[in-house]
Design an enzyme around this catalytic site. Sequence first.
Site, PDB file in Angstrom:
ATOM      1  CE  LYS A 169       7.149  -5.322  25.287  1.00 14.95           C
ATOM      2  NZ  LYS A 169       7.749  -5.449  23.916  1.00 14.95           N
ATOM      3  CE1 TYR A 171       8.413  -9.247  25.735  1.00 17.56           C
ATOM      4  CE2 TYR A 171       6.943 -11.102  25.810  1.00 17.56           C
ATOM      5  CZ  TYR A 171       7.898 -10.440  25.270  1.00 17.56           C
ATOM      6  OH  TYR A 171       7.784  -9.654  24.421  1.00 17.56           O
TER       7      TYR A 171
HETATM    8  N1  LIG Z   1      10.111 -12.806  19.632  1.00 22.81           N
HETATM    9  C1  LIG Z   1       8.973 -13.231  19.537  1.00 22.81           C
HETATM   10  O1  LIG Z   1       8.543 -14.455  19.470  1.00 22.81           O
HETATM   11  C2  LIG Z   1       8.762 -12.008  19.886  1.00 22.81           C
HETATM   12  C3  LIG Z   1       7.135 -12.696  19.873  1.00 22.81           C
HETATM   13  C4  LIG Z   1       6.184 -10.827  20.630  1.00 22.81           C
HETATM   14  C5  LIG Z   1       6.630  -9.866  20.731  1.00 22.81           C
HETATM   15  N2  LIG Z   1       8.293 -10.201  20.890  1.00 22.81           N
HETATM   16  C6  LIG Z   1       8.644  -8.048  20.767  1.00 22.81           C
HETATM   17  O2  LIG Z   1       9.606  -7.939  19.822  1.00 22.81           O
HETATM   18  C7  LIG Z   1      10.720  -7.461  19.766  1.00 22.81           C
HETATM   19  C8  LIG Z   1      11.900  -7.971  19.786  1.00 22.81           C
HETATM   20  O3  LIG Z   1      11.641  -9.419  20.181  1.00 22.81           O
HETATM   21  P1  LIG Z   1      13.164 -10.753  19.680  1.00 22.81           P
HETATM   22  O4  LIG Z   1      12.444 -11.848  19.696  1.00 22.81           O
HETATM   23  O5  LIG Z   1      13.898 -10.069  18.885  1.00 22.81           O
HETATM   24  O6  LIG Z   1      13.802 -10.672  21.582  1.00 22.81           O
HETATM   25  P2  LIG Z   1      16.021 -10.824  21.673  1.00 22.81           P
HETATM   26  O7  LIG Z   1      15.680 -11.737  20.720  1.00 22.81           O
HETATM   27  O8  LIG Z   1      15.839 -10.729  23.081  1.00 22.81           O
HETATM   28  O9  LIG Z   1      16.555  -9.038  21.425  1.00 22.81           O
HETATM   29  C9  LIG Z   1      16.203  -8.035  22.581  1.00 22.81           C
HETATM   30  C10 LIG Z   1      17.390  -7.257  21.807  1.00 22.81           C
HETATM   31  O10 LIG Z   1      16.488  -6.005  23.293  1.00 22.81           O
HETATM   32  C11 LIG Z   1      17.880  -5.488  23.707  1.00 22.81           C
HETATM   33  N3  LIG Z   1      17.831  -4.668  24.321  1.00 22.81           N
HETATM   34  C12 LIG Z   1      17.757  -4.823  25.582  1.00 22.81           C
HETATM   35  N4  LIG Z   1      17.793  -4.683  27.049  1.00 22.81           N
HETATM   36  C13 LIG Z   1      18.141  -3.522  26.057  1.00 22.81           C
HETATM   37  C14 LIG Z   1      18.313  -2.112  26.994  1.00 22.81           C
HETATM   38  N5  LIG Z   1      18.372  -1.689  28.722  1.00 22.81           N
HETATM   39  N6  LIG Z   1      18.586  -1.515  26.337  1.00 22.81           N
HETATM   40  C15 LIG Z   1      19.139  -1.141  24.717  1.00 22.81           C
HETATM   41  N7  LIG Z   1      19.145  -2.542  24.034  1.00 22.81           N
HETATM   42  C16 LIG Z   1      18.588  -3.447  25.065  1.00 22.81           C
HETATM   43  C17 LIG Z   1      18.774  -6.508  23.624  1.00 22.81           C
HETATM   44  O11 LIG Z   1      20.299  -6.255  22.710  1.00 22.81           O
HETATM   45  P3  LIG Z   1      21.329  -7.662  24.146  1.00 22.81           P
HETATM   46  O12 LIG Z   1      21.959  -7.646  22.527  1.00 22.81           O
HETATM   47  O13 LIG Z   1      22.088  -6.409  24.213  1.00 22.81           O
HETATM   48  O14 LIG Z   1      20.745  -7.954  25.215  1.00 22.81           O
HETATM   49  C18 LIG Z   1      18.774  -7.099  22.352  1.00 22.81           C
HETATM   50  O15 LIG Z   1      19.209  -6.154  21.003  1.00 22.81           O
HETATM   51  C19 LIG Z   1      11.202  -7.114  21.677  1.00 22.81           C
HETATM   52  O16 LIG Z   1       9.882  -5.689  21.977  1.00 22.81           O
HETATM   53  C20 LIG Z   1       9.643  -8.007  22.004  1.00 22.81           C
HETATM   54  O17 LIG Z   1       8.719  -7.744  23.064  1.00 22.81           O
HETATM   55  C21 LIG Z   1       8.758 -11.178  19.914  1.00 22.81           C
END
Ligand SMILES: NC(=O)c1ccc[n+]([C@@H]2O[C@H](COP(=O)([O-])OP(=O)(O)OC[C@H]3O[C@@H](n4cnc5c(N)ncnc54)[C@H](OP(=O)(O)O)[C@@H]3O)[C@@H](O)[C@H]2O)c1
Length: 510
Positions: free
Chosen positions: A260, A256
Amino acid sequence: MKTMLDSMDAARIIGYFKGKNILITGSTGFLGKILVEKILRVQPDVNKMYLLVRGIDAPSAKQRVQQEVIGTELLGLLREKHGNGFQRFIEEKVVALAGDIKYDNLGLEVSRLEELAKEIDIIVNIAATTNFYERYDVSLDVNVMGVKHLCQFAKQCAKLKMLMHVSTAYVSGDREGMLLEKPIMPGESLREGAFLDVDAELRLVRNVKKELNATNDAHKTELNASDSLEAHQTERKAMKELGLQRARHFGWSNTYVFTKAMGEVLLGQLRGDIPVVIMRPSIITSVRADPLPGWMQGTRTIDTLIIGYAKQNLSCFLADLDLVMDVIPGDMVVNAMMAAMVAHSEERGTQVVYHSTSSLRNPATYNVLYESGRRHFTENPRVGKNGEVIPTSEMYFFNTIARFHLYMILTYKLPLEILHLVNLLLCGIFSRLYNDLNRKYKFVMHLVDVYGPFAFFKGCFDDMNLERLRLTMTMKTQEDQMFNFDPKTIDWDDYFYRIHIPGVLKYLCK
Ligand SMILES: NC(=O)c1ccc[n+]([C@@H]2O[C@H](COP(=O)([O-])OP(=O)(O)OC[C@H]3O[C@@H](n4cnc5c(N)ncnc54)[C@H](OP(=O)(O)O)[C@@H]3O)[C@@H](O)[C@H]2O)c1
């Protein structure tokens, strides 16, 4: 960061989004929903919000947006605000697009893409696959090629003012010391002497898959349904292992964060003169202030500790209680994103990296989380199915991986080996039991291998750029407070005790 930042307040942020057309990816996810809700709530005069979601066609995308975004509890305040006019408001503002960022044209018809290119003012890329042990090909498709495709689209947008890309602070790897808000350069990796070439990684995956397919094709004449399932599983396993192996080869701990990091590199190379902001949050936790304190979706590593403690099915955990776990509430990340979009709008040629983190300004140790959890469960004891009070027992923490390994060998591996011997002597009557226990043992060890580095992370994220942006914020009115992204204002003990732990229990422990 060289750009001069003008002073910022709620009115400026809210005003900025008026009349804008915004394309958002990842809206069905945890962070995406918080952003969608916030913009719709604070700026009802946003023109259109295009939510690109995966779906086979327009109706299925619309249904997903309705069920997974609009229909969620998080939008309760917005629903209340609009009363009977809520659905009309949503129909007017929100447009679901069936797409997928892994495709060149984002999975959209060319004509649709061209129409959008004329309209879009802001692109926010939140979509990602966040699985640490994802297949390498899938991770590359979404976290690397997805960024490339959005960047290519951004360049076609005639009036684009901002491309906001959400990355992760852990692209810096699990290094010790101060980790800066600086872009990752092409070729750069975390291992001395290892040159990271994104194209070479893409080629490698293609070649490995070709080889796997060739092996399957060689047996094709006899390939039946179960063989093809096996072939699929073999490919899946090979791709997962390849991701981890390549990540580690270049110094990252999992697929991951590695992909990224490559996504950021590609964005830096392809952005041309479009204004780009890269927001790198650390571990995002539940909403702290608005719209719904405690709301969250998806279990983070630290939440497994709370859930295990709540259910009393986890007697030990891997963490050094004195270490800082860098966490940041989801609404603060969104507030920082919104302020940063406004601050750098239309700054052609600019790429700014922000850490939305807490370890430098207001560090929270694992101990704070543990103590607030203990207080929470002591004051609110859990009740079993038959109404009996479940006593809260102490949890044991392994503060080094070596200690954990020793514990696992003595408690599980040795008895397993004895069982293995007995099984051999008794002509395999315990084979099933042995295989089952051995599989579970390997699974736990694998989890520790993948997630362990996070538990012992000793880095500290510098957030000088974000602090500069914070200093431009006037926090005079109640409205200004709605855009607070200053981790110094968080009382961690209070937040965990009163907001996050109840949030985990309510939204994750259903
Ligand atoms: N959560 C954390 O603690 C954290 C920390 C640091 C950074 N981030 C970053 O923040 C962002 C959001 O994280 P999150 O926790 O909200 O993630 P999440 O809940 O897993 O959501 C991921 C989203 O990306 C969509 N997605 C995945 N593959 C896709 C594709 N091929 N085309 C279009 N959409 C797609 C998913 O859609 P589906 O519903 O279709 O799967 C979902 O809406 C990410 O970029 C992550 O790297 C998160």
